[in-house]
Structures are given as C-alpha cells and as structure tokens.
Design an enzyme around this catalytic site. Structure first.
Site, PDB file in Angstrom:
ATOM      1  N   GLU A  56      41.283  57.103  12.797  1.00 21.77           N
ATOM      2  CA  GLU A  56      42.490  57.728  12.378  1.00 21.77           C
ATOM      3  C   GLU A  56      43.712  57.658  13.375  1.00 21.77           C
ATOM      4  OE1 GLU A  56      42.626  59.336   9.510  1.00 21.77           O
ATOM      5  OE2 GLU A  56      40.327  59.613   9.081  1.00 21.77           O
ATOM      6  N   CYS A 120      38.407  68.471  11.163  1.00 25.12           N
ATOM      7  CA  CYS A 120      38.602  66.937  11.990  1.00 25.12           C
ATOM      8  C   CYS A 120      39.926  66.990  12.305  1.00 25.12           C
ATOM      9  CB  CYS A 120      38.030  65.964  10.946  1.00 25.12           C
ATOM     10  SG  CYS A 120      36.336  65.873  10.649  1.00 25.12           S
TER      11      CYS A 120
END
Length: 180
Positions: A56, A120
């Site tokens: 990410e 998350c």
C-alpha cells in the site's frame, strides 16, 4: 511465520497483533512508536479480497463508516481530525515491488493506493501520521488462498529487507545533500 524466519542480523524485529478496534489503534500505534522509536514500522493485514501480496502506497484520513469488532465507529469518520486527506509512505513501493518480484519468489507482489477505509487503512494512516511517513502496509490474502504461511513469511521477509534497503539508501542521499 516472519518471527520464525527473522530478518537480517542488524534488525530488531518486534511483532504485535493489533486488534480490529479503532480506539485501540488510536492508543496502541502512538505508544509503540514511542516505546521503540523504530526506523520503520511495517503493518500487515489480511484482506479477503486480496489474491496477491499488496504494498500500500498511502493511508487515508476520512471515510471510516464500518463498525469495528467492538461495534464502534469514529463519529468523525476520520483518523486524525485536521490531518491531511492522504499521507504517502516515504518508502518507494514501486522500487520495492520491482526488486521483490525480481527475486523469483513464488508469490506475486502488487501495488495499491487504497487500503480500504477500514481498520487496515485506519491503522496505516495513524502510523504514517505518527511517523511522518516512516511506515508501510502490506495486505496479504487469507492463508491458503493461494499462499501458505511459509510463502507469505518468505515474501514478507524479502519485502521488509528491501524496504529497509530502499529507506537506508534514500537517507544516504538526503544526508549527502545536507553536507554540501
């Protein structure tokens, strides 16, 4: 699995399980940064939608509407009131992805700019904010779908070692520029 494998000798690895709870994240992440003053924190989260190991690039501040495991959701629907909408990791995820992919592991590594506006992403943003970008987040698929714990452990080991290498080289460049 990563705890069993470890990292290179000059790295102290601390592993914590972070509950899927907004309020715990808001307390725990700053406390861990304060306790360890780490060079880097790498968060790992399971995504039922993931079919690859996903790096990410950034965390998002707003849009948190889902209830956590305590049936709680922040009233503001954001991580840090007044914080920037998005914070990028200082780790060059494209470089890390290319390097790890070139190692020939039996795991596919990809990049994402959206960790999903749930715990998350909330954890990642909180950590990025706390660390001024010295955090990373890796989404992994559920065990066996398609990777084993051993495959994921080896992939995480390679990813974190590449992240540390990229971070150290970028800091060398920064330090070099300050000396002139």
């Amino acid at each position: 699995e990563l705890e069993k494998l470890g990292l290179r000798d000059d790295v102290d690895l601390h592993v914590y399980e972070v509950p899927v709870e907004y309020q715990t994240v808001q307390r725990l992440i700053p406390a861990l940064w304060k306790k360890h003053s780490p060079q880097l924190v790498v968060h790992v989260g399971v995504s039922g939608m993931a079919t690859t190991v996903t790096l990410e690039k950034c965390g998002h501040n707003v849009g948190y509407k889902g209830l956590d495991n305590c049936r709680f959701c922040p009233g503001s629907q954001c991580c840090i009131e007044g914080g920037p909408e998005c914070i990028d990791s200082i780790i060059d995820m494209d470089t890390v992805c290319k390097r790890v992919s070139a190692l020939g592991l039996d795991v596919t590594v990809t990049i994402s700019k959206d960790a999903g506006r749930y715990l998350c992403d909330f954890t990642y943003y909180t950590s990025l904010y706390q660390s001024r970008g010295r955090s990373a987040f890796v989404h992994v698929p559920p065990l066996g779908k398609p990777y084993t714990a051993e495959q994921l452990g080896r992939a995480l080991q390679a990813i974190i070692e590449e992240m540390l290498d990229v971070l150290e080289h970028s800091e060398d460049k920064i330090n070099c520029q300050h000396e002139h």
